[in-house]
Design a protein around this motif. Structure first.
Motif, PDB file in Angstrom:
ATOM      1  N   VAL A  71      10.863  16.996   2.306  1.00  0.00           N
ATOM      2  CA  VAL A  71      10.799  16.966   0.848  1.00  0.00           C
ATOM      3  C   VAL A  71       9.341  17.079   0.418  1.00  0.00           C
ATOM      4  O   VAL A  71       8.444  16.584   1.113  1.00  0.00           O
ATOM      5  CB  VAL A  71      11.369  15.641   0.289  1.00  0.00           C
ATOM      6  N   GLU A  72       9.125  17.713  -0.728  1.00  0.00           N
ATOM      7  CA  GLU A  72       7.769  17.786  -1.273  1.00  0.00           C
ATOM      8  C   GLU A  72       7.813  17.466  -2.761  1.00  0.00           C
ATOM      9  O   GLU A  72       8.679  17.965  -3.488  1.00  0.00           O
ATOM     10  CB  GLU A  72       7.177  19.180  -1.061  1.00  0.00           C
ATOM     11  N   VAL A  73       6.884  16.620  -3.201  1.00  0.00           N
ATOM     12  CA  VAL A  73       6.738  16.289  -4.622  1.00  0.00           C
ATOM     13  C   VAL A  73       5.313  16.601  -5.027  1.00  0.00           C
ATOM     14  O   VAL A  73       4.367  16.126  -4.392  1.00  0.00           O
ATOM     15  CB  VAL A  73       7.060  14.801  -4.897  1.00  0.00           C
ATOM     16  N   GLU A  74       5.165  17.400  -6.074  1.00  0.00           N
ATOM     17  CA  GLU A  74       3.824  17.759  -6.547  1.00  0.00           C
ATOM     18  C   GLU A  74       3.714  17.479  -8.040  1.00  0.00           C
ATOM     19  O   GLU A  74       4.592  17.841  -8.827  1.00  0.00           O
ATOM     20  CB  GLU A  74       3.535  19.236  -6.290  1.00  0.00           C
ATOM     21  N   ASP A  75       2.614  16.812  -8.423  1.00  0.00           N
ATOM     22  CA  ASP A  75       2.347  16.579  -9.842  1.00  0.00           C
ATOM     23  C   ASP A  75       0.949  17.092 -10.183  1.00  0.00           C
ATOM     24  O   ASP A  75       0.213  17.561  -9.313  1.00  0.00           O
ATOM     25  CB  ASP A  75       2.480  15.091 -10.193  1.00  0.00           C
ATOM     26  N   HIS A  76       0.615  17.001 -11.470  1.00  0.00           N
ATOM     27  CA  HIS A  76      -0.694  17.459 -11.933  1.00  0.00           C
ATOM     28  C   HIS A  76      -1.408  16.323 -12.652  1.00  0.00           C
ATOM     29  O   HIS A  76      -2.009  16.501 -13.709  1.00  0.00           O
ATOM     30  CB  HIS A  76      -0.526  18.687 -12.834  1.00  0.00           C
ATOM     31  N   GLY A  77      -1.301  15.133 -12.021  1.00  0.00           N
ATOM     32  CA  GLY A  77      -1.960  13.953 -12.551  1.00  0.00           C
ATOM     33  C   GLY A  77      -3.409  13.869 -12.108  1.00  0.00           C
ATOM     34  O   GLY A  77      -4.047  14.866 -11.747  1.00  0.00           O
TER      35      GLY A  77
END
Length: 659
Positions: A71-77
């Motif tokens: 699984v991969e989770v990417e944010d732009h925080g």
């Protein structure tokens, strides 16, 4: 000689350390070591990205499900702080990824930290890392890029750091470890449901779900610009009783008089409908599957305020009982999304909250808003009150019907509760008693004469019974034939429907028979009646089939008479074998008569006498296949039924009555 027991002394006590705290006891953190626990570990990583976006750092989050179940989770925080921490004199990556109860959300009243956070315990990121086969972390802060690699809870290679002008954010890819979880094949449906719920309670944030298939990536986007209001409108549809109301408040509360104050924010979207109903509760973005405080508040406020309106407007009949929340809930569309900077979850899986302060604030807010709403919208109030009363009176009527039915299904077979035309036997020993379920009154007469009255009973049925595969329980239990049959069996029924669970009273010990024998004619009508009876037993008392209590009395197809001998053939092959045996002799052959047309001694010989009859046991291993055929022949699969008849119809051509 008994085995020697290990000593229990001071050296017997040990402590789990490091990754073993999660790897050896994942259910303590994730609620389960199965697929649900694995799913929760994924949500733990996503929740950190959601907290960043809700604080205003980034408006887009991407979740990718790979074919290998990673699984991969990417944010732009802002990027997780992982460099050296002067206060703790350790690197933050060690604290965040390798220490339980370490994080940036404990002192949530200080400037610059999270005001309302989904993750407060400092467990999720570290626990998921510990439970992973591997985890790769890629963090950008706007001027620096940091990378980390972990394998089964251990860091490999330390922190890598390099200058970078890439847009800030965090990307984490990991694979849940099969040494920790018993199942890591998280279905697409979980991702779709979970991500959609997050889009609902985080208005304006765009969620992108990428699912890898053998043909490439399938992408789905979720975004609710008005959050729970859009969702409530989606649930209510176009023809709801009322429009969607949105109420909001922010308060300071405390859970106990001696506890400190904290802030809570409550958002409510509510509508009423006579077609749809749904209640959903969220706290700090987490879906509260079991509700807790918000559910208690809603039950209190809606019943209180609608009951007050009904009394005030004189809607109740004289001596009529008060409404319940079930009556309100049947026409209620309610979505509550609350936030607080102090949260008490029932446990780490966060499916219910227990904050008394939030509950009290919600009760007060909901009562007040409903009172104003009813005053300002009298037509809506009339419609809501009328529908709730309809729900209440329908529920009470249904409860009376079910109570009477339950009494009927479980009552003892005594002189006051006789079933019409049922013929009992003398024996009271359930280990030898047999019940023959026969087709019609004519068969009753023949079987009654042919039976052994000591241990054989007869239950006639009138015509074709209801198709229990397609009918709902309410319709099934309105059938006198079916309720009479269940009553005669004596063991009650197995009901899976929540709405009718109070009718589920099955007890094998109360079964009054050793054998339940279906006895129908060997023609098309007889086969259909037999199938309908089997369908009924499979739907209402499957345990009888599983325990080998159900039999089919095999009727002969042909009677072949030569001189003084009569032969019975049960199959075409048996008929041919008899004819070969009689070669050169004079004989007559005819289709076997229906049950009601046979002489008593013939019925005894072919159907009733244990020494000469043929019974087919409905085997437990056939249950799934039986259900499949029942569904095909009696269900809604019209095209499948046509195909089956086209392929197999020739096998039954001899049984067709086309005269």
């Amino acid at each position: 000689m008994a085995a020697r027991k290990a000593a229990y002394n001071n050296e017997s006590i040990s402590m789990l350390k490091g990754a073993d705290r999660v790897r050896l006891r994942p259910a303590v953190i994730f609620g389960s070591d199965g697929i649900e626990g694995c799913e929760h570990s994924i949500f733990e990583i996503l929740s950190n990205s959601i907290d960043e976006a809700r604080e205003g750092f980034g408006t887009e989050i991407t979740v990718t499900r790979f074919l290998d179940h990673s699984v991969e989770v990417e944010d732009h925080g802002r990027g997780i702080p992982v460099d050296f921490n002067q206060n703790e004199q350790r690197y933050n990556w060690e604290l965040v990824f390798c220490e339980m109860y370490a994080g940036g959300k404990y002192h949530n009243n200080q400037a610059g930290s999270y005001e309302y956070s989904l993750g407060l315990n400092g467990l999720g990121l570290c626990a998921t890392q510990y439970a992973s086969e591997y985890m790769d972390v890629d963090i950008r802060t706007g001027d620096t890029r940091y990378t980390l690699h972990f394998e089964r809870g251990e860091n490999a290679g330390g922190l890598h750091k390099e200058p970078s002008k890439a847009k800030s954010g965090t990307k984490i890819r990991w694979k849940p470890d099969m040494q920790v979880f018993t199942d890591i094949q998280v279905p697409v449906e979980y991702y779709m449901d979970m991500i959609k719920r997050q889009a609902i309670v985080n208005e304006g944030i765009r969620f992108i779900f990428r699912n890898e298939t053998t043909a490439g990536f399938e992408t789905t986007e979720f975004c609710y610009e008005k959050g729970i209001v859009d969702h409530a409108q989606e649930l209510a549809g176009e023809d709801a009783l009322t429009g969607v109301q949105f109420w909001q408040t922010e308060r300071k509360v405390r859970d106990r008089a001696d506890k400190p104050e904290y802030k809570t924010k409550i958002n409510v979207a509510v509508a009423f409908s006579n077609r749809n109903h749904q209640t959903e509760y969220y706290h700090n973005s987490s879906w509260l599957e079991h509700g807790g405080a918000p559910d208690k508040a809603a039950r209190n406020a809606f019943v209180y305020q609608i009951d007050a309106y009904l009394k005030q407007s004189g809607k109740y009949n004289k001596n009529e009982s008060k409404i319940t929340f079930a009556d309100v809930e049947d026409c209620l569309i309610l979505v509550i999304s609350s936030f607080s900077n102090v949260t008490s979850y029932e446990n780490q899986t966060k499916k219910a909250i227990t904050n008394k302060g939030i509950q009290e604030a919600m009760v007060d807010m909901l009562r007040h808003q409903l009172e104003i709403y009813f005053m300002e919208n009298p037509m809506d109030a009339e419609k809501i009150a009328g529908q709730v009363l309809i729900n209440k009176r329908s529920r009470e009527d249904a409860e009376k019907t079910r109570l009477n039915l339950r009494k009927k299904l479980t009552s003892n077979m005594d002189i006051t509760s006789r079933v019409a035309k049922f013929v009992d036997c003398r024996s009271r020993d359930a280990g030898e008693r047999e019940i023959f379920i026969v087709e019609g009154d004519s068969a009753l007469g023949a079987c009654k004469q042919a039976r052994d009255p000591n241990f054989q009973a007869i239950m006639p049925i009138r015509g074709k019974i209801l198709n229990c595969l397609k009918a709902d329980y309410d319709k099934i239990f309105k059938s006198d034939i079916i309720t009479d049959l269940i009553k005669v069996l004596g063991c009650g029924v197995q009901v899976k429907s929540k709405a009718n669970k109070d009718l589920s009273s099955f007890d094998m010990k109360l079964l009054r028979w050793n054998k339940v024998i279906l006895c129908t004619d060997a023609d098309v009508d007889g086969f259909q009646i037999r199938t309908l009876l089997l369908t009924m037993l499979y739907r209402l008392t499957p345990a009888l089939i599983e325990s080998g209590k159900v039999f089919i009395a095999e009727s002969p197809l042909y009677e072949i008479t030569a001189k003084t001998e009569t032969y019975f053939a049960y199959t075409e092959q048996e008929k041919n074998d008899v004819l070969k045996k009689l070669e050169g002799q004079k004989y007559t052959i005819q289709r076997s008569k229906g049950l009601g047309e046979n002489e008593a001694d013939m019925m005894n010989l072919t159907t009733m006498n244990p020494a000469t009859r043929r019974l087919i046991k409905v085997m437990p291993e056939d249950a799934a296949r039986t259900a499949e055929i029942f569904d095909l022949l009696l269900g809604d699969n019209l095209s499948g039924r046509k195909e089956y008849i086209a392929e197999n119809g020739n096998l039954y051509i001899d049984f067709l009555d086309v005269s």
